[in-house]
Scaffold this motif. Structure first.
Motif, PDB file in Angstrom:
ATOM      1  N   LEU A 160       0.812  -1.220   0.000  1.00  0.00           N
ATOM      2  CA  LEU A 160       0.000   0.000   0.000  1.00  0.00           C
ATOM      3  C   LEU A 160       0.844   1.269   0.000  1.00  0.00           C
ATOM      4  N   ASN A 161       2.057   1.174  -0.570  1.00  0.00           N
ATOM      5  CA  ASN A 161       2.853   2.374  -0.792  1.00  0.00           C
ATOM      6  C   ASN A 161       2.505   2.966  -2.157  1.00  0.00           C
ATOM      7  N   PRO A 184       3.498   5.428   2.423  1.00  0.00           N
ATOM      8  CA  PRO A 184       2.346   4.556   2.696  1.00  0.00           C
ATOM      9  C   PRO A 184       1.043   5.351   2.585  1.00  0.00           C
ATOM     10  N   THR A 186      -1.363   4.798   4.232  1.00  0.00           N
ATOM     11  CA  THR A 186      -1.829   4.918   5.627  1.00  0.00           C
ATOM     12  C   THR A 186      -1.304   6.192   6.289  1.00  0.00           C
ATOM     13  N   ASP A 187      -0.420   6.935   5.629  1.00  0.00           N
ATOM     14  CA  ASP A 187      -0.044   8.266   6.116  1.00  0.00           C
ATOM     15  C   ASP A 187      -1.143   9.282   5.840  1.00  0.00           C
ATOM     16  N   GLU A 190      -7.177   6.353   7.233  1.00  0.00           N
ATOM     17  CA  GLU A 190      -7.247   5.374   8.317  1.00  0.00           C
ATOM     18  C   GLU A 190      -6.893   3.983   7.788  1.00  0.00           C
ATOM     19  N   PRO A 191      -5.967   3.296   8.453  1.00  0.00           N
ATOM     20  CA  PRO A 191      -5.470   2.026   7.901  1.00  0.00           C
ATOM     21  C   PRO A 191      -6.480   0.878   7.966  1.00  0.00           C
ATOM     22  N   GLU A 192      -7.433   0.929   8.893  1.00  0.00           N
ATOM     23  CA  GLU A 192      -8.329  -0.217   9.081  1.00  0.00           C
ATOM     24  C   GLU A 192      -9.127  -0.518   7.819  1.00  0.00           C
ATOM     25  N   LEU A 194      -8.482   0.452   4.744  1.00  0.00           N
ATOM     26  CA  LEU A 194      -7.551   0.067   3.678  1.00  0.00           C
ATOM     27  C   LEU A 194      -7.158  -1.408   3.791  1.00  0.00           C
ATOM     28  N   ASP A 195      -6.848  -1.836   5.011  1.00  0.00           N
ATOM     29  CA  ASP A 195      -6.453  -3.236   5.219  1.00  0.00           C
ATOM     30  C   ASP A 195      -7.607  -4.185   4.899  1.00  0.00           C
ATOM     31  N   LEU A 215      -6.803  10.664   8.080  1.00  0.00           N
ATOM     32  CA  LEU A 215      -6.319  10.343   9.425  1.00  0.00           C
ATOM     33  C   LEU A 215      -6.879  11.285  10.477  1.00  0.00           C
TER      34      LEU A 215
END
Length: 470
Positions: A160-161, A184, A186-187, A190-192, A194-195, A215
């Motif tokens: 996810l970069n 990333p 995720t910068d 929110e990573p949740e 995306l994951d 974020l």
């Protein structure tokens, strides 16, 4: 006369000088010891002779070493460095035969080889020019096409970069943080979610709808994530957003598809220099004392996989909230009127910290610039714990500690031109430093210094240089 002798004969004369000098020192010592035997006895005379011979041989060795170092070792080191410059940069620096006048045919032979390599490189560059121009034209057409499509598109690696972002994505991401290649996602979001979307795409192989939230909140983006065909990674398209995407000004695509092949994140120490991400920066200040002076400008560029990423720059004036001395303004041209209304150092340093996230910091005389930033770290609420490279030390590794290692001297050596208008501006000096680093990476690799850990080990041998500078 010596310049006309062969290299083998000159080295033979060095050994003859050692032998002759040693015999002379011993004979003189024995003679003087013999003269003292009448006063101190035979044992005392021989002891005196031994001491005198020891000091004499040490002095002789030091003198011969200085001659050898000045006429053989240093010229060989300089010729090797110049050949490395010619091999790995666009510099056309001539190898002066006078530089190695006592090394026989080495300098002319090296110059001939460098000229031939330069000619071959020019021919190769000419052959590639047409292909490069064609690729550039195709990229411009693609950029124009994507600009007309009111959908932001981003290509992501398996981690996810960010591998590619278009102008629309740049506008969107800039509302959260500055767009950065190889950063990333995720910068930004929110990573949740995306994951979860990535896991579902991996499981089904089908596109997945999701809603991404920035974020710090305030921005929600419906998006579609789909797998890439034939490559590990994902295509993420942002659909309707709460803000309107601008399609009026075309912006170039920013991409490096080699990032798709990056498997996982190796330790920085084990990562090859050519695969690292760098934030190359410079500061301008009110003076030269980090404990009492302040920053008035920060400029930085990002480098990914050995090349400068055009369009990814950080450049801001900084209000030091104190008068700028006229002596400092005379150097960098920044006045009190120019910084009026500019961000203070806390806001500016936080912005640069985000820009440099996940990157190796690079500067020319890095301890100086970092000292100013670290003094404000607590107020900014950040830690400057990035890995660091210093082009002063890299220059010492490549060209020897006895050379001059100012930014101007290194640029002259590498054939890098700094425009007068850019010199002593933070962004201008950062660009020059980035160009220097881009030239140095293949030169270091040619010397067998390939990873970040290896280059740090080499630069530690020259740490005294920075102590003298600061």
């Amino acid at each position: 006369m010596l310049a006309n002798l062969s290299l083998r004969l000159r080295i033979f004369l060095f050994f003859c000088l050692i032998a002759l000098g040693s015999v002379t020192v011993l004979l003189i010592s024995l003679y003087m010891g013999l003269q003292r035997t009448a006063d101190v006895g035979v044992a005392g005379g021989f002891t005196f002779a031994a001491i005198l011979a020891s000091f004499g041989l040490l002095a002789l060795s030091a003198g011969i070493w200085l001659l050898f170092d000045e006429n053989v070792a240093k010229p060989i080191e300089k010729v090797a460095a110049l050949m490395r410059v010619r091999a790995h940069s666009d510099a056309d620096t001539d190898i002066d035969p006078e530089l190695a006048r006592y090394l026989g045919d080495l300098a002319p032979a090296a110059a001939g080889l460098a000229d031939r390599a330069g000619s071959a490189a020019q021919d190769l560059a000419a052959n590639l020019a047409d292909h490069t121009a064609q690729l550039a034209a195709e990229r411009d057409q693609l950029t124009a096409l994507l600009t007309d499509i009111p959908v932001a598109m981003t290509v992501l690696s398996a981690d996810l970069n960010i591998v590619l972002y278009d102008g629309q994505s740049a506008d969107l991401l800039a509302r959260i943080a500055q767009p950065r290649l190889n950063a990333p996602l995720t910068d930004y979001f929110e990573p949740e979610v995306l994951d979860q979307a990535r896991a579902q795409v991996n499981r089904t192989g089908l596109p997945v709808q999701c809603v991404l939230t920035s974020l710090h909140g305030g921005l929600s983006c419906p998006a579609l994530m789909r797998p890439l065909d034939g490559a590990p990674g994902y295509l993420l398209s942002f659909e309707e957003t709460e803000t309107t995407l601008s399609t009026e000004q075309p912006r170039p695509l920013v991409y490096d598809f080699n990032l798709l092949d990056t498997a996982g994140q190796a330790r920085t120490e084990d990562t090859p220099l050519s695969e690292l991400t760098y934030a190359v920066f410079d500061t301008e200040t009110t003076g030269l004392l980090p404990h009492k002076d302040d920053i008035v400008q920060i400029g930085a560029l990002r480098m990914v996989r050995g090349r400068i990423v055009e369009g990814e720059a950080f450049d801001t004036l900084v209000d030091p909230q104190r008068p700028i001395p006229t002596t400092s303004s005379a150097v960098h041209g920044i006045t009190d009127a120019m910084v009026a209304g500019a961000p203070d150092v806390v806001e500016a340093a936080r912005g640069f910290h985000g820009f440099a996230s996940g990157a190796v910091l690079v500067a020319h005389n890095a301890p100086f610039d970092l000292a100013f930033l670290r003094r404000q770290a607590e107020a900014c609420g950040v830690e400057w714990d990035h890995p660091v490279l210093d082009t002063v030390l890299l220059s010492a590794v490549l060209f020897g500690a006895s050379e001059t290692h100012t930014l101007d001297a290194i640029c002259d050596r590498l054939g890098i031109v700094i425009e007068d208008r850019d010199r002593h501006t933070a962004l201008g000096d950062a660009r020059a430093t980035a160009q220097v680093l881009a030239c140095m990476i293949p030169m270091l690799e040619a010397r067998g210094v390939r990873t970040f850990g290896e280059v740090v080990t080499e630069t530690k041998k020259h740490g005294r240089l920075l102590q003298d500078l600061n």
